[in-house]
Design an enzyme around this catalytic site. Structure first.
Site, PDB file in Angstrom:
ATOM      1  CD  GLU A   9      44.456  40.832  32.291  1.00 10.74           C
ATOM      2  OE1 GLU A   9      44.007  39.898  32.637  1.00 10.74           O
ATOM      3  OE2 GLU A   9      44.218  41.806  32.599  1.00 10.74           O
TER       4      GLU A   9
ATOM      5  CG  HIS B  76      43.578  41.047  36.005  1.00  9.27           C
ATOM      6  ND1 HIS B  76      42.617  41.009  35.109  1.00  9.27           N
ATOM      7  CD2 HIS B  76      43.338  40.786  37.200  1.00  9.27           C
ATOM      8  CE1 HIS B  76      41.575  40.803  36.028  1.00  9.27           C
ATOM      9  NE2 HIS B  76      41.929  40.796  37.257  1.00  9.27           N
TER      10      HIS B  76
ATOM     11  CG  HIS C 120      41.906  44.463  32.318  1.00  9.11           C
ATOM     12  ND1 HIS C 120      42.054  43.591  33.499  1.00  9.11           N
ATOM     13  CD2 HIS C 120      41.462  45.294  32.767  1.00  9.11           C
ATOM     14  CE1 HIS C 120      41.468  44.037  34.292  1.00  9.11           C
ATOM     15  NE2 HIS C 120      41.199  45.514  34.256  1.00  9.11           N
TER      16      HIS C 120
ATOM     17  CD  GLU D 273      39.295  42.301  28.970  1.00  9.02           C
ATOM     18  OE1 GLU D 273      40.401  41.930  28.668  1.00  9.02           O
ATOM     19  OE2 GLU D 273      38.800  42.307  30.102  1.00  9.02           O
TER      20      GLU D 273
HETATM   21 ZN    ZN Z   1      42.171  41.407  33.146  1.00  7.15          ZN
END
Ligand code: ZN
Length: 407
Positions: free
Chosen positions: A193, A190, A289, A365
């Site tokens: 990010e 992504h 991420h 994350e």
């Molecule tokens: Zn992500």
């Protein structure tokens, strides 16, 4: 004397005539200008392309733009339409990131009107005539090229181009180490990010430090494989979630009916990394991420995969504990919660890799906001420097679990 008076009069006329401008026509830029008048810029996010079958609708959340001629008067910025953004729940308690010198990023007081979906902040007059604002500090493509060049120059690393993106950019795999285990870290499926590539940068800097004893020990046990940017096209185009054609790469890892398998036409980034994984094998995988809503660093595991076993559960617990021990910025209390048995989505990278290789796989994350749980820093929030250090600490956690990965 006369000359100075003339100069003052000229510069005063000049400053009166300077009016606020907003632009985003650069690497990772994203904003649309609705209007600029009276020192107020009314702005909108530029949506990403939408590809049927990946997500339900076009994404928008990332922004990055430059405001110029801001030194003389108070200026105000309003980004509207955010009820239609990808994560409207993420905007309360969010503080915009700003920089004058494109190196040191700080946060500004930011308000969110949940009724209208408008994010706003005010900039007082100051010395700098230009300010950059972003959802999070960007990691530019130039910086990426510098990172790759640094890895090429290291006697400890090899760099291989494993394929190219839809826009024709190289996908690079950095490998280091001589050990039999294959440990993978991949960042930025992504692209918005950007903290993920800051983390990869910090990890690689320590991994390739010839006098770091943790790195040296890990490289004896394992070969560490790092993809610092899985989605260079989305990064440059200013996307949050998708590649050049609008495919969400973290829903492209398997064909499970609703989701698509990776193809060269739609998601070559995943196609090439998956091919390399099959060729080299995998004993642990960290997919890096950022999370828009949760103000903490945490793992999402693969508890819902059909192949979930007590061995994988034990590895996940040990890896989480080791990382929390290595860095106080990582914690194990806040997170998404575990998938129910059998409910994993095998189109998601972590789930697919764990299932395919019967190995430890996690999604790491990081926050866009701050790590407010134990280690808040309100003046700067989560930053590139903090992500880099979290990346360096990942080596401690990997070294801790490496001997048990295939025991
Ligand atoms: Zn992500």
């Amino acid at each position: 004397m006369q000359l100075r008076a003339l100069t003052t009069a000229f510069s005063s006329r000049l400053s009166r005539s300077m009016s606020l401008t907003v632009s985003a026509a650069f690497d990772s830029g994203n904003i649309e200008v609705e209007s600029v008048a009276g020192g107020v810029a009314k702005l909108r996010l530029r949506p990403e392309p939408f590809t049927e079958g990946t997500d339900k609708r076009a994404h928008s959340q990332w922004f990055y733009f430059k405001a110029s001629n801001v030194s003389q008067t108070t200026t105000r910025f309003e980004i509207g339409g955010l009820l239609e953004s990808s994560y409207p729940e993420a905007w309360p308690d969010y503080h915009v990131a700003a920089t004058h010198d494109r190196e040191r990023w700080f946060r500004l007081d930011t308000a969110y009107d949940g009724a209208s979906g408008t994010l706003s902040w005010t900039l007082p007059p100051g010395e700098a005539s230009q300010v950059y604002f972003a959802y999070f500090a960007p990691y530019s493509y130039e910086r990426h090229q510098d990172l790759i060049a640094r890895c090429c120059a290291s006697p400890l690393a090899t760099v291989e181009v494993i394929g190219s993106s839809l826009d024709g950019r190289d996908l690079e795999l950095v490998s280091a180490g001589t050990g039999p285990l294959n440990l993978w870290v991949a960042a930025r499926q992504h692209p918005g990010e950007s903290m993920a590539e800051w983390l990869a940068d910090g990890l690689l800097r320590r991994l390739l430090d010839p006098v770091d004893p943790v790195a040296a020990a890990l490289l004896r046990l394992a070969t560490v494989r790092v993809v610092p940017n899985m989605n260079p096209d989305g990064s440059i185009r200013g996307h949050l979630r998708t590649n050049a054609c609008g495919a969400n790469l973290n829903r492209e890892w398997a064909s499970t009916g609703e989701y698509a398998a990776p193809t060269l036409e739609r998601s070559p980034e995943v196609f090439h990394v998956l091919r390399k994984l099959d060729e080299l094998g995998c004993d642990a995988y960290v997919d890096v991420h950022g999370d828009e809503e949760i103000p903490a660093n945490f793992f999402a595991g693969t508890q819902g995969i059909p192949a979930w076993t007590p061995r994988l559960a034990s590895l996940f617990r040990a890896f989480s504990a080791a990382y929390a021990h290595a860095s106080p910025d990582f914690q194990t209390v806040k997170g998404y919660g575990d998938d129910e048995p059998g409910q994993a989505n095998l189109a998601i990278c972590g789930d697919q890799v764990a299932q395919r290789f019967d190995c430890l796989a996690v999604t790491l994350e990081m926050p866009f906001k701050d790590s407010t749980f134990d280690t808040p820093m309100p003046e700067c929030g989560w930053t590139p420097q903090r992500a880099e250090r979290l990346g360096a600490s990942l080596l401690d956690a990997l070294l801790d679990v490496a001997p048990t990965l295939r025991a």
